[in-house]
Design a protein around this motif. Structure first.
Motif, PDB file in Angstrom:
ATOM      1  N   ALA A 203      12.355   3.931  -3.668  1.00  0.00           N
ATOM      2  CA  ALA A 203      11.315   4.366  -2.725  1.00  0.00           C
ATOM      3  C   ALA A 203      11.136   3.257  -1.681  1.00  0.00           C
ATOM      4  O   ALA A 203      12.054   2.972  -0.923  1.00  0.00           O
ATOM      5  N   TYR A 204       9.963   2.627  -1.673  1.00  0.00           N
ATOM      6  CA  TYR A 204       9.703   1.607  -0.663  1.00  0.00           C
ATOM      7  C   TYR A 204       9.736   0.188  -1.207  1.00  0.00           C
ATOM      8  O   TYR A 204       9.598  -0.772  -0.454  1.00  0.00           O
ATOM      9  N   GLY A 205       9.898   0.031  -2.525  1.00  0.00           N
ATOM     10  CA  GLY A 205       9.978  -1.299  -3.097  1.00  0.00           C
ATOM     11  C   GLY A 205       8.744  -2.133  -2.807  1.00  0.00           C
ATOM     12  O   GLY A 205       7.622  -1.640  -2.868  1.00  0.00           O
ATOM     13  N   ALA A 206       8.972  -3.387  -2.477  1.00  0.00           N
ATOM     14  CA  ALA A 206       7.860  -4.318  -2.238  1.00  0.00           C
ATOM     15  C   ALA A 206       7.261  -4.171  -0.847  1.00  0.00           C
ATOM     16  O   ALA A 206       6.243  -4.794  -0.551  1.00  0.00           O
ATOM     17  N   GLN A 207       7.878  -3.366   0.014  1.00  0.00           N
ATOM     18  CA  GLN A 207       7.381  -3.202   1.383  1.00  0.00           C
ATOM     19  C   GLN A 207       6.618  -1.894   1.495  1.00  0.00           C
ATOM     20  O   GLN A 207       7.214  -0.843   1.678  1.00  0.00           O
ATOM     21  N   SER A 208       5.320  -1.950   1.377  1.00  0.00           N
ATOM     22  CA  SER A 208       4.515  -0.731   1.450  1.00  0.00           C
ATOM     23  C   SER A 208       4.448  -0.213   2.886  1.00  0.00           C
ATOM     24  O   SER A 208       4.173  -0.974   3.810  1.00  0.00           O
ATOM     25  N   PRO A 209       4.683   1.091   3.090  1.00  0.00           N
ATOM     26  CA  PRO A 209       4.606   1.660   4.430  1.00  0.00           C
ATOM     27  C   PRO A 209       3.200   2.091   4.809  1.00  0.00           C
ATOM     28  O   PRO A 209       2.951   2.476   5.944  1.00  0.00           O
ATOM     29  N   SER A 210       2.275   2.046   3.858  1.00  0.00           N
ATOM     30  CA  SER A 210       0.938   2.592   4.079  1.00  0.00           C
ATOM     31  C   SER A 210      -0.038   2.000   3.076  1.00  0.00           C
ATOM     32  O   SER A 210       0.333   1.741   1.927  1.00  0.00           O
ATOM     33  N   PRO A 211      -1.307   1.807   3.493  1.00  0.00           N
ATOM     34  CA  PRO A 211      -2.316   1.354   2.531  1.00  0.00           C
ATOM     35  C   PRO A 211      -2.488   2.321   1.360  1.00  0.00           C
ATOM     36  O   PRO A 211      -2.999   1.934   0.312  1.00  0.00           O
ATOM     37  N   LYS A 212      -2.053   3.565   1.535  1.00  0.00           N
ATOM     38  CA  LYS A 212      -2.181   4.550   0.464  1.00  0.00           C
ATOM     39  C   LYS A 212      -1.120   4.361  -0.626  1.00  0.00           C
ATOM     40  O   LYS A 212      -1.218   4.959  -1.692  1.00  0.00           O
ATOM     41  N   ILE A 213      -0.099   3.552  -0.339  1.00  0.00           N
ATOM     42  CA  ILE A 213       0.986   3.345  -1.286  1.00  0.00           C
ATOM     43  C   ILE A 213       1.073   1.868  -1.628  1.00  0.00           C
ATOM     44  O   ILE A 213       1.586   1.074  -0.829  1.00  0.00           O
TER      45      ILE A 213
END
Length: 232
Positions: A203-213
């Motif tokens: 998925a996105y790993g350690a780099q969150s694309p959103s505060p929701k994730i």
């Protein structure tokens, strides 16, 4: 946005603003007052995105001293030490959050993989067929563009994105999305509806694309493949 030029602050969390004794004293009667308030809003919104504990009155004092040319109340060495302490605290907090999210995802997938109807692939991706197409339809290649409806949640059921809720299907190239989607879509036929359980590293790993994730989160998607627009 970086909180200070000297020190990047990258953690997510609740912004705590201490102070703000002038809240009821400010007048916004003319364009200068209103524009000044707008500048403050812009600064505050930028700082809020960095999610660091800050003292509003101290921020106001720093701005006031800078604009008036007053002597600095704290020397540069002390300021730099304070910035460094904030950075270290935020990194510790974020590391703890990342580790906790990773463990939650790993535990969830380990149990989920035991459920009847759930298939676990070599990559770690898990899927469950909700609805199979009545007839075997087209399967997309990595270079194709697909039209899908999807509903994305965290493992606790919290919704972070949903084309279903928006009422409009999404279109994108298969090879331009997270790895878990790219792998799953090439296994699906038009008309299939699957539930995907995606490990954080797909998925996105350690780099969150959103505060929701939260970073390092396993994600759950219901995906319905509506159409394939083949390359060429």
């Amino acid at each position: 946005m970086k909180l200070f030029k000297q020190v990047p602050v990258l953690a997510m969390g609740a912004l705590i603003l201490v102070g703000c004794s002038q809240e009821n004293e400010v007048k916004l009667e003319n364009y200068v007052d209103q524009a000044s308030y707008g500048v403050g809003l812009n600064i505050g919104e930028s700082l809020a995105r960095d999610a660091v504990e800050l003292n509003v009155d101290a921020i106001a004092a720093g701005i006031s001293d800078a604009l008036s040319g007053a002597e600095k109340r704290i020397d540069q060495e002390t300021l730099q030490a304070a910035f460094e302490t904030i950075r270290e605290e935020q990194e510790r907090k974020q590391a703890a959050l990342n580790d906790a999210a990773a463990q939650v995802g790993a535990d969830f997938l380990a149990e989920n993989g035991k459920k009847e109807g759930v298939t676990t692939l070599e990559s770690g991706l898990q899927y469950e067929v909700i609805t199979a197409a009545a007839e075997a339809g087209a399967k997309p290649a990595a270079t194709d563009t697909v039209s899908v409806h999807y509903h994305g949640t965290l493992t606790d059921g919290s919704v972070f994105d949903s084309s279903v809720e928006r009422g409009t299907p999404a279109e994108f190239p298969v090879n331009r999305v997270i790895a878990g989607w790219t792998e799953a879509l090439q296994l699906m036929s038009v008309g299939d509806k699957w539930k995907l359980y995606i490990p954080a590293d797909l998925a996105y790993g350690a780099q969150s694309p959103s505060p929701k994730i939260p970073a390092n989160s396993a994600l759950v998607f219901e995906v319905e493949l509506l159409d394939v627009k083949q390359e060429g």
